[in-house]
Write an enzyme that holds these catalytic residues in place. Sequence first.
Site, PDB file in Angstrom:
ATOM      1  N   GLY A  69     -12.188   7.825  77.865  1.00 32.28           N
ATOM      2  CA  GLY A  69     -11.315   6.717  77.511  1.00 32.28           C
ATOM      3  C   GLY A  69     -10.826   5.912  78.698  1.00 32.28           C
ATOM      4  CB  THR A  70      -9.480   6.858  82.019  1.00 29.81           C
ATOM      5  OG1 THR A  70      -8.347   7.569  81.511  1.00 29.81           O
ATOM      6  CG2 THR A  70      -9.077   6.131  83.299  1.00 29.81           C
ATOM      7  CG  ASN A 149      -0.557   7.519  74.438  1.00 31.99           C
ATOM      8  OD1 ASN A 149      -0.339   6.314  74.363  1.00 31.99           O
ATOM      9  ND2 ASN A 149      -0.234   8.239  75.499  1.00 31.99           N
ATOM     10  CB  SER A 199     -11.791   9.716  74.826  1.00 29.83           C
ATOM     11  OG  SER A 199     -11.905  10.799  75.724  1.00 29.83           O
ATOM     12  CB  SER A 200     -16.327  13.012  73.453  1.00 30.83           C
ATOM     13  OG  SER A 200     -16.910  14.055  72.700  1.00 30.83           O
ATOM     14  CG  HIS A 201     -11.010  14.914  75.558  1.00 30.24           C
ATOM     15  ND1 HIS A 201      -9.698  15.318  75.613  1.00 30.24           N
ATOM     16  CD2 HIS A 201     -11.069  13.744  76.232  1.00 30.24           C
ATOM     17  CE1 HIS A 201      -8.989  14.430  76.276  1.00 30.24           C
ATOM     18  NE2 HIS A 201      -9.797  13.457  76.663  1.00 30.24           N
ATOM     19  CB  THR A 237     -28.612  10.290  85.285  1.00 25.26           C
ATOM     20  OG1 THR A 237     -29.432   9.784  86.335  1.00 25.26           O
ATOM     21  CG2 THR A 237     -29.458  11.139  84.353  1.00 25.26           C
ATOM     22  CB  CYS A 324      -2.640  10.599  80.957  1.00 25.18           C
ATOM     23  SG  CYS A 324      -4.163  10.860  80.034  1.00 25.18           S
TER      24      CYS A 324
END
Length: 380
Positions: A69-70, A149, A199-201, A237, A324
């Site tokens: 996300g950041t 958040n 963001s995946s987590h 990559t 954060c």
Amino acid sequence: MIYLDNSATTRPYQEVLATYQEVASKIWGNPSSLHQLGTQASRLLAASRRQIAELLGKKEEEIFFTSGGTEGDNWVLKGVAFEKAQFGKHIIVSDIEHPAIKEAALWLKKQGFELDLAPVDKQGFIDLVALADLIRPDTILVSVMAVNNELGSIQPIQAISDLLADKPTISFHVDAVQAVSKIPTQTYLTDRVDFASFSSHKFHGLRGLGFVYIKSGKKITPLLHGGGQEVGKRATTENLAAIAATAKALRISLEKMEDFRHKTSQMKSVLQEGLAAYPDVTIFSGQDQFAPHILTFGLKGVRGEVLVHAFENYEIYISTTSACSSKAGKPAGTLIAMGVPAKLATTAVRISLDLENDMSQIEQFLTTFKIIYQQTKKVR
């Protein structure tokens, strides 16, 4: 252990970890390589991108992978700013944005861009009239988070979309990190949204992987230059195993969304009712137009970090309002923007729920809070 800090990070699904391990061990070629192993990896990369796009109702060529996300927030703000600088240098972000947005915007201000912070009302919602007044002929970007958040307030993305409907020269970015799989996709990915970051987590994927939605035809300056990956927009990559795992995490989380919303809202209601019974408790999160899984409250005279550690002694894990920036010891920025006095804002802590939580854990939390409430009587 009772884990109630799911807005900070979620535990990866076992199926997601299995996908990561299988891809990392069996499909480990570089997607950019010309040989068979590279082709195999490239096909899985395309399939994962396509699955994510379809789940969100978008095109596969509109999804670009990032480290989280950041990076996504920084890329959109800086990439759009530099891409459109010749047309204007005025940027608007809300006053309750995540540090990834606010700090990036402040950095752009140092580079010669002009910045306005759109105010919020006393409940933490964007003041649409004030936002409209801030828009200028040289405004090039508006950035607003979908779900706050710190508090859980769901921002009026559709209303902002309507406001910007006749202003095609203004790019509209939505930070969807706390929204995806928590509220319906169409509420924050409207047709007017040009960019969105994920963001995946936050939805049971892995840390270190995210993605950005970039509407077809919208231009953005890359932050990373190199080998030309991601159609030249982000050179590095690709983390193929994490990308495949993210696609699976998103599918599972979206399939479970209705159950998630029903169960977490019930738990939140019980928590809210239980905490409201204490005279020295201030509840900052509401019910209507708030995410079903986030409840922020404060205990009079007790700093948020003290309350976090008090619960930790009982193996119950909550957080101050933003993981954060929690170690900085600053009061919740959202509450300050709402006009909450700094002394009261420093008491704020956040409970963030998930399907893995249940009512027995909520009862245990309230029982423990009763003990802590008595223990802090002298402080209060």
